[in-house]
Design a protein around this motif. Sequence first.
Motif, PDB file in Angstrom:
ATOM      1  N   MET A 186       0.819  -1.147   0.115  1.00 22.60           N
ATOM      2  CA  MET A 186      -0.074  -0.049  -0.097  1.00 22.60           C
ATOM      3  C   MET A 186       0.989   1.206   0.066  1.00 22.60           C
ATOM      4  N   THR A 187       0.589   2.161  -0.925  1.00 21.72           N
ATOM      5  CA  THR A 187       1.553   3.240  -1.236  1.00 21.72           C
ATOM      6  C   THR A 187       1.042   4.584  -1.168  1.00 21.72           C
ATOM      7  N   GLU A 188      -0.364   4.791  -0.934  1.00 22.18           N
ATOM      8  CA  GLU A 188      -0.897   6.093  -0.740  1.00 22.18           C
ATOM      9  C   GLU A 188      -1.645   6.228   0.630  1.00 22.18           C
ATOM     10  N   ARG A 189      -1.446   7.484   0.989  1.00 24.09           N
ATOM     11  CA  ARG A 189      -2.145   8.145   2.313  1.00 24.09           C
ATOM     12  C   ARG A 189      -3.451   8.580   2.020  1.00 24.09           C
ATOM     13  N   ILE A 190      -4.473   7.928   2.398  1.00 22.67           N
ATOM     14  CA  ILE A 190      -5.823   8.457   2.411  1.00 22.67           C
ATOM     15  C   ILE A 190      -6.417   9.145   3.673  1.00 22.67           C
ATOM     16  N   THR A 191      -7.333   9.995   3.566  1.00 17.80           N
ATOM     17  CA  THR A 191      -7.830  10.504   4.895  1.00 17.80           C
ATOM     18  C   THR A 191      -9.567  10.286   4.859  1.00 17.80           C
ATOM     19  N   LEU A 192      -9.934   9.531   5.676  1.00 16.95           N
ATOM     20  CA  LEU A 192     -11.579   9.125   5.542  1.00 16.95           C
ATOM     21  C   LEU A 192     -12.004  10.310   6.529  1.00 16.95           C
ATOM     22  N   CYS A 193     -13.360  11.057   5.877  1.00 16.00           N
ATOM     23  CA  CYS A 193     -13.907  12.230   6.837  1.00 16.00           C
ATOM     24  C   CYS A 193     -15.339  11.968   6.781  1.00 16.00           C
ATOM     25  N   SER A 194     -16.011  12.305   7.941  1.00 11.12           N
ATOM     26  CA  SER A 194     -17.425  12.415   7.793  1.00 11.12           C
ATOM     27  C   SER A 194     -17.770  13.798   7.970  1.00 11.12           C
ATOM     28  N   VAL A 195     -18.933  14.094   7.737  1.00  9.01           N
ATOM     29  CA  VAL A 195     -19.484  15.344   7.681  1.00  9.01           C
ATOM     30  C   VAL A 195     -20.488  15.784   8.997  1.00  9.01           C
ATOM     31  N   ALA A 196     -19.952  16.754   9.675  1.00  9.62           N
ATOM     32  CA  ALA A 196     -20.554  17.153  10.863  1.00  9.62           C
ATOM     33  C   ALA A 196     -21.323  18.231  10.994  1.00  9.62           C
ATOM     34  N   TRP A 252      -3.116   3.741   5.177  1.00  8.56           N
ATOM     35  CA  TRP A 252      -2.508   3.624   3.771  1.00  8.56           C
ATOM     36  C   TRP A 252      -3.483   2.744   2.851  1.00  8.56           C
ATOM     37  N   ALA A 253      -3.377   3.167   1.741  1.00  8.06           N
ATOM     38  CA  ALA A 253      -4.402   2.344   0.598  1.00  8.06           C
ATOM     39  C   ALA A 253      -3.474   2.168  -0.642  1.00  8.06           C
ATOM     40  N   GLU A 254      -3.907   1.453  -1.572  1.00 10.95           N
ATOM     41  CA  GLU A 254      -3.586   1.085  -2.972  1.00 10.95           C
ATOM     42  C   GLU A 254      -4.539   1.447  -3.503  1.00 10.95           C
ATOM     43  N   LYS A 278     -14.583  13.391 -14.845  1.00  9.07           N
ATOM     44  CA  LYS A 278     -15.014  13.055 -13.317  1.00  9.07           C
ATOM     45  C   LYS A 278     -14.088  11.830 -13.258  1.00  9.07           C
ATOM     46  N   GLU A 279     -13.303  11.857 -11.980  1.00 10.93           N
ATOM     47  CA  GLU A 279     -12.425  10.790 -11.605  1.00 10.93           C
ATOM     48  C   GLU A 279     -13.111   9.659 -10.770  1.00 10.93           C
ATOM     49  N   SER A 280     -12.877   8.402 -10.876  1.00  4.77           N
ATOM     50  CA  SER A 280     -13.458   7.395  -9.891  1.00  4.77           C
ATOM     51  C   SER A 280     -12.467   6.529  -9.763  1.00  4.77           C
ATOM     52  N   PRO A 281     -11.445   6.941  -8.852  1.00  4.43           N
ATOM     53  CA  PRO A 281     -10.421   5.872  -8.385  1.00  4.43           C
ATOM     54  C   PRO A 281     -11.297   4.786  -7.304  1.00  4.43           C
ATOM     55  N   VAL A 282     -10.477   3.605  -7.492  1.00  5.12           N
ATOM     56  CA  VAL A 282     -10.850   2.641  -6.461  1.00  5.12           C
ATOM     57  C   VAL A 282      -9.555   2.225  -5.776  1.00  5.12           C
ATOM     58  N   PHE A 283     -10.030   2.231  -4.222  1.00  8.08           N
ATOM     59  CA  PHE A 283      -8.912   2.082  -3.177  1.00  8.08           C
ATOM     60  C   PHE A 283      -8.976   0.685  -2.584  1.00  8.08           C
ATOM     61  N   LYS A 284      -7.847   0.396  -2.151  1.00  3.57           N
ATOM     62  CA  LYS A 284      -7.828  -0.957  -1.380  1.00  3.57           C
ATOM     63  C   LYS A 284      -7.296  -0.597  -0.167  1.00  3.57           C
ATOM     64  N   VAL A 285      -7.935  -0.734   1.042  1.00  2.00           N
ATOM     65  CA  VAL A 285      -7.469  -0.522   2.386  1.00  2.00           C
ATOM     66  C   VAL A 285      -7.412  -1.833   3.263  1.00  2.00           C
ATOM     67  N   THR A 316     -12.240  -2.973  -0.654  1.00  4.08           N
ATOM     68  CA  THR A 316     -12.133  -2.304  -1.610  1.00  4.08           C
ATOM     69  C   THR A 316     -13.305  -1.291  -1.502  1.00  4.08           C
ATOM     70  N   ILE A 317     -12.794  -0.052  -1.885  1.00  2.00           N
ATOM     71  CA  ILE A 317     -13.588   1.247  -1.797  1.00  2.00           C
ATOM     72  C   ILE A 317     -13.820   1.768  -3.263  1.00  2.00           C
ATOM     73  N   LEU A 318     -15.120   1.872  -3.695  1.00  2.00           N
ATOM     74  CA  LEU A 318     -15.291   2.369  -5.086  1.00  2.00           C
ATOM     75  C   LEU A 318     -15.670   4.003  -4.570  1.00  2.00           C
ATOM     76  N   THR A 319     -15.110   4.816  -5.323  1.00  2.00           N
ATOM     77  CA  THR A 319     -15.262   6.291  -5.203  1.00  2.00           C
ATOM     78  C   THR A 319     -15.648   7.064  -6.635  1.00  2.00           C
ATOM     79  N   GLN A 320     -16.053   8.251  -6.395  1.00  2.00           N
ATOM     80  CA  GLN A 320     -15.989   9.337  -7.691  1.00  2.00           C
ATOM     81  C   GLN A 320     -16.025  10.530  -7.208  1.00  2.00           C
ATOM     82  N   GLU A 321     -15.118  11.265  -7.764  1.00  2.00           N
ATOM     83  CA  GLU A 321     -14.851  12.815  -7.247  1.00  2.00           C
ATOM     84  C   GLU A 321     -15.950  13.515  -6.947  1.00  2.00           C
TER      85      GLU A 321
END
Length: 123
Positions: A1-11, A33-35, A55-62, A99-104
């Motif tokens: 795993m080579t990328e750092r990602i931050t998970l955020c909630s909306v308060a 850490w994620a890939e 629009k970008e749609s990366p897929v992260f593995k954590v 696996t986390i699917l996302t979109q910008e």
Amino acid sequence: MTERITLCSVATGIDPVTHRPLKQRLVEEFTVWAEVARLPIREMIANGSKIGFVKESPVFKVAYQTPKEIQPNWLIKWRGKQYAITGMDPDYRAKDTMTILTQEATADERNSDRRQGNAGLPG
């Protein structure tokens, strides 16, 4: 795993003095850490002005186990952009990655009912 990602909630909340709703703000829950499983998929979508944009749609593995359970209405901050979670696929058999699917995320997506945990469902 080579990328750092931050998970955020909306308060959201209520001002204790004025009793008015507070603006939504991102709360950083944790960083992991994620890939990036594959290069972002670029798709053409139409916005309100009938002009397509990318629009970008990366897929992260954590890692399967995280400090808190990841919620589907959270956002991911990665490389200066925010991504809305569109799907999660935990590996229940091996229990080693998720696996986390996302979109910008657009400004509308960051402030939608889905971000508040209602998932756009009525009542």
